[in-house]
Design a protein around this motif. Structure first.
Motif, mmCIF file in Angstrom:
data_model
loop_
_atom_site.group_PDB
_atom_site.id
_atom_site.type_symbol
_atom_site.label_atom_id
_atom_site.label_comp_id
_atom_site.label_asym_id
_atom_site.label_seq_id
_atom_site.Cartn_x
_atom_site.Cartn_y
_atom_site.Cartn_z
ATOM 1 N N LEU A 58 56.561 42.706 35.095
ATOM 2 C CA LEU A 58 57.220 43.837 34.435
ATOM 3 C C LEU A 58 58.347 44.392 35.297
ATOM 4 N N GLY A 59 58.137 44.387 36.604
ATOM 5 C CA GLY A 59 59.165 44.867 37.530
ATOM 6 C C GLY A 59 60.432 44.047 37.450
ATOM 7 N N GLN A 60 60.280 42.764 37.215
ATOM 8 C CA GLN A 60 61.460 41.900 37.087
ATOM 9 C C GLN A 60 62.301 42.293 35.877
ATOM 10 N N PHE A 61 61.640 42.701 34.801
ATOM 11 C CA PHE A 61 62.388 43.147 33.606
ATOM 12 C C PHE A 61 63.214 44.386 33.936
ATOM 13 N N LEU A 62 62.662 45.283 34.767
ATOM 14 C CA LEU A 62 63.383 46.509 35.127
ATOM 15 C C LEU A 62 64.583 46.205 36.024
ATOM 16 N N LYS A 63 64.470 45.154 36.824
ATOM 17 C CA LYS A 63 65.569 44.783 37.734
ATOM 18 C C LYS A 63 66.662 43.995 37.020
ATOM 19 N N ASP A 64 66.308 43.346 35.925
ATOM 20 C CA ASP A 64 67.243 42.473 35.214
ATOM 21 C C ASP A 64 68.222 43.311 34.380
ATOM 22 N N VAL A 65 69.488 43.235 34.717
ATOM 23 C CA VAL A 65 70.495 44.041 34.006
ATOM 24 C C VAL A 65 70.655 43.593 32.556
ATOM 25 N N ASN A 66 70.185 42.398 32.237
ATOM 26 C CA ASN A 66 70.312 41.892 30.867
ATOM 27 C C ASN A 66 69.135 42.278 29.976
ATOM 28 N N SER A 67 68.137 42.949 30.542
ATOM 29 C CA SER A 67 66.983 43.363 29.734
ATOM 30 C C SER A 67 67.420 44.376 28.684
ATOM 31 N N SER A 68 66.890 44.227 27.474
ATOM 32 C CA SER A 68 67.206 45.175 26.397
ATOM 33 C C SER A 68 66.567 46.535 26.696
ATOM 34 N N ASP A 69 67.062 47.562 26.038
ATOM 35 C CA ASP A 69 66.470 48.899 26.210
ATOM 36 C C ASP A 69 65.007 48.901 25.793
ATOM 37 N N ARG A 70 64.710 48.201 24.704
ATOM 38 C CA ARG A 70 63.321 48.153 24.218
ATOM 39 C C ARG A 70 62.400 47.527 25.266
ATOM 40 N N LEU A 71 62.872 46.469 25.910
ATOM 41 C CA LEU A 71 62.065 45.811 26.947
ATOM 42 C C LEU A 71 61.873 46.743 28.141
ATOM 43 N N LYS A 72 62.913 47.481 28.510
ATOM 44 C CA LYS A 72 62.798 48.439 29.621
ATOM 45 C C LYS A 72 61.785 49.541 29.287
#
Length: 694
Positions: free
Chosen positions: A357-371
């Motif tokens: 889950l932390g990787q999703f927060l670090k990924d600038v390409n993650s969607s708002d919904r995923l964040k």
């Protein structure tokens, strides 16, 4: 029309006077438009700006040509697949949707299918038709389509039901904010955990029950909707698993009744959910898991299936590596499954859920919904376990969490607050990671946020950051935190926000120095505290009493005096002892216990009706109340004032306190027994002294 080619311009002109042309020209014109816009958003917008929807709806209402109607509804569905198109179709109080709804009763199955497909597309890209939400006839029609002889129609109807539930779920926070702005009081929020003491870090947040969703779920069930879905679900080799699971997932969300019906269905619905979870592809697997999660949250799954819930966890974590839509939904399903279950949170943490889950927060390409969903899942993972909080720190994502507090998306800000609150339950994190990231100031600013949801989340987090052992306490004080909290206790109509702010002030005053108490009361004012002590919400009254209790603790400077409270202190406390709510009685007793440490207040209590009422609580069924009242008696018998002690003992004896204490000598609660012995020793010592003098 300047942006359209000549053939398209000609087509629009024909539509505007379609009655002047034969059916062959009408049909070829409609087909040309349909073929022109498929996959071409630019063309759709050009036609849309030239009144395409109005023209199509006009044709539908006037023609008897089934093929023409089907082509028109197909174009409307295609245009609805754009934001601009769906907005247009939903405008004017649904005037453009009504003809589509009317067609659902047509005898031609293809017309029904095409019309419902258009409504389904609209529901997926915009708000679903209000006719299917608020109108009994519309709801009956929608449910009847679950029994229609075409599978595609069943599929569309199931999706529309799911989308309506999703819509009702998502608009709930906005409705709450509108109520606040209009001056309504939201009373749907559950209370914080009021059984904990003054020093406890808050571990339970607000849980808003969405009655709009709950009512709709139950209406769908009462009209046979859930039964129809379960029947479709049970059919061999069903091609509708995805839409049916989506609908069942929304109908059982936070609904114990409907979850129980699914669990106990004679059609074997639960066993089929388990089979799909084990055998199908990622999308079906996730939807089945979501339904199982709902049943588990409603506590309708027997204990014998506990192994199943454990087996589901690694699967959900693996699904986080799937395509976007599955990846986005998996974290929130994980959060719901492990909520309030420390053992499942441990299993998920050991399966490296936090690092993923932390990787999703670090990924600038993650969607708002995923964040949002990732932040929410980590918040749950950290809600009970110190080891999980350490994993968050080790994952080095606290800087991201801090930056998300300033996101443009209110839902990201709120989710970041909830995660910060979970982390703030750890004293270690309060003193290290969170302090290092200077998280206090951004949180303080969120008390003024435009979003009520963010304000509520931020205020709940500040309750923990403002405790005495927090290094951020001074930062909050230096940046106007007290004034913000005090103002919100008075200015908002939202129950949970007001409660959080009073709670935070209570924590701020816990074992505080006299100078801090005086500083807080200059901003709080006695008049505002009095108004909270008389509030109509019992949990707020309870926390206001706790504020008073903390002010009165070791109060050598007469901060809590009858004069400061406009001679209302004793009457207010007396009234609280008449409450039917045990928590309010308990806090009132602790206030009395603290104020009678001062001789003037002790004398005032002895002369008031309070002294007549205390004895009634000495055999109360609540051990906490018995402890509190025995403490009051002990403090009333304080030997610090030997001159007044004799008269107090005589008065208390006269009222039957000594005999009542003697009846509690074998109380099951150890602290009650200890305090009873102390009080009886004072009675006996005074008796022996009096006898010796005689």
């Amino acid at each position: 029309m300047s942006n359209l080619d000549e053939k398209s311009k000609e087509s629009l002109l024909i539509l505007k006077s379609f009655e002047n042309f034969n059916e062959e020209i009408q049909l070829s014109t409609i087909k040309h438009i349909k073929n022109s816009i498929i996959g071409n958003k630019k063309k759709k917008l050009h036609f849309l700006s030239n009144e395409l929807i109005e023209l199509l709806v006009n044709i539908i209402s006037k023609t008897n040509n089934d093929n023409l109607i089907i082509q028109c509804t197909s174009i409307i569905g295609s245009v609805a697949n754009t934001v601009e198109g769906s907005k247009k179709i939903n405008s004017n109080n649904g005037i453009y949707i009504k003809p589509l709804v009317t067609l659902l009763s047509n005898s031609n199955q293809k017309i029904v299918e095409s019309s419902l497909r258009a409504i389904k597309i609209l529901s997926m890209n915009s708000n679903p038709p209000m006719y299917f939400i608020h109108d009994s006839t519309g709801i009956n029609l929608l449910i009847s389509l679950l029994k229609y002889p075409l599978e595609s129609v069943n599929d569309f109807a199931a999706i529309i039901i799911a989308k309506i539930c999703e819509y009702l779920n998502e608009i709930h926070p906005q409705q709450l904010q509108q109520q606040q702005q209009q001056g309504y009081n939201n009373r749907d929020s559950n209370e914080m955990d009021t059984s904990t003491g003054t020093t406890t870090i808050i571990t339970s947040g607000s849980v808003n029950i969405n009655y709009s969703l709950l009512q709709y779920q139950n209406i769908i069930h009462s009209k046979g909707g859930l039964k129809a879905l379960l029947y479709l679900f049970s059919q061999p080799k069903s091609k509708l698993y995805e839409s049916i699971l989506l609908a069942i997932g929304w109908l059982t969300k936070d609904n114990v009744l409907l979850s129980s019906i699914v669990m106990n269905s004679e059609l074997g619905s639960f066993d089929l959910l388990v089979t799909l979870f084990k055998t199908k592809g990622p999308k079906i697997k996730l939807l089945a898991v979501n339904c199982i999660c709902n049943l588990n949250q409603s506590k309708v799954i027997p204990e014998s299936y506990s192994y199943l819930i454990r087996n589901i966890l690694p699967t959900i974590i693996r699904l986080m590596g799937e395509e976007d839509s599955i990846q986005e939904d998996a974290p929130i399903i994980l959060a719901r499954l492990i909520s309030d279950n420390e053992d499942l949170q441990r299993v998920a943490s050991e399966a490296e859920a936090i690092s993923r889950l932390g990787q999703f927060l670090k990924d600038v390409n993650s969607s708002d919904r995923l964040k949002i969903n990732s932040l929410s899942a980590i918040a749950v993972l950290c809600s009970m376990r110190e080891e999980s909080r350490k994993q968050v720190s080790d994952a080095k994502i606290i800087p991201q969490i801090t930056s998300f507090l300033q996101s443009d998306n209110y839902a990201i800000r709120a989710a970041s607050c909830r995660l910060t609150k979970s982390l703030s339950r750890s004293i270690k994190h309060l003193r290290t990671s969170l302090f290092d990231c200077t998280i206090a100031v951004p949180l303080l600013k969120l008390l003024d946020d435009k979003s009520l949801e963010v304000q509520v989340s931020a205020s709940a987090t500040l309750c923990n950051l403002i405790l005495d052992f927090s290094p951020m306490k001074q930062t909050i004080l230096d940046n106007g935190g007290v004034k913000k909290l005090v103002d919100l206790t008075q200015s908002t109509w939202d129950f949970q926000l007001r409660l959080n702010c009073v709670w935070a002030i209570k924590n701020l005053l816990f074992m505080a120095e006299p100078s801090l108490k005086e500083s807080v009361m200059k901003q709080f004012t006695y008049q505002k505290l009095i108004s909270l002590l008389k509030d109509y919400e019992p949990p707020i009254v309870e926390q206001a009493l706790s504020v008073l209790r903390n002010l009165a603790y070791k109060d050598q400077d007469q901060i809590v005096s009858d004069e400061n409270f406009d001679c209302q202190l004793i009457p207010i406390l007396e009234s609280k002892l008449q409450s039917e709510i045990p928590e309010i009685i308990q806090q009132a007793l602790f206030v009395i216990c603290n104020i009678v440490g001062n001789e003037k207040q002790r004398s005032a209590v002895m002369k008031s009706p309070i002294v007549l009422k205390l004895i009634n609580f000495m055999d109360h069924k609540s051990s906490e109340i018995r402890v509190a009242v025995v403490w009051c008696i002990s403090n009333l018998l304080s030997p610090e004032d030997p001159i007044g002690l004799s008269s107090r003992i005589s008065r208390l004896k006269e009222l039957g306190y000594q005999k009542k204490l003697e009846s509690l000598i074998d109380d099951q609660h150890m602290e009650v027994k200890d305090r009873v012995k102390t009080a009886l020793n004072i009675f006996e010592k005074q008796s022996s002294t009096h006898h010796h003098q005689m």
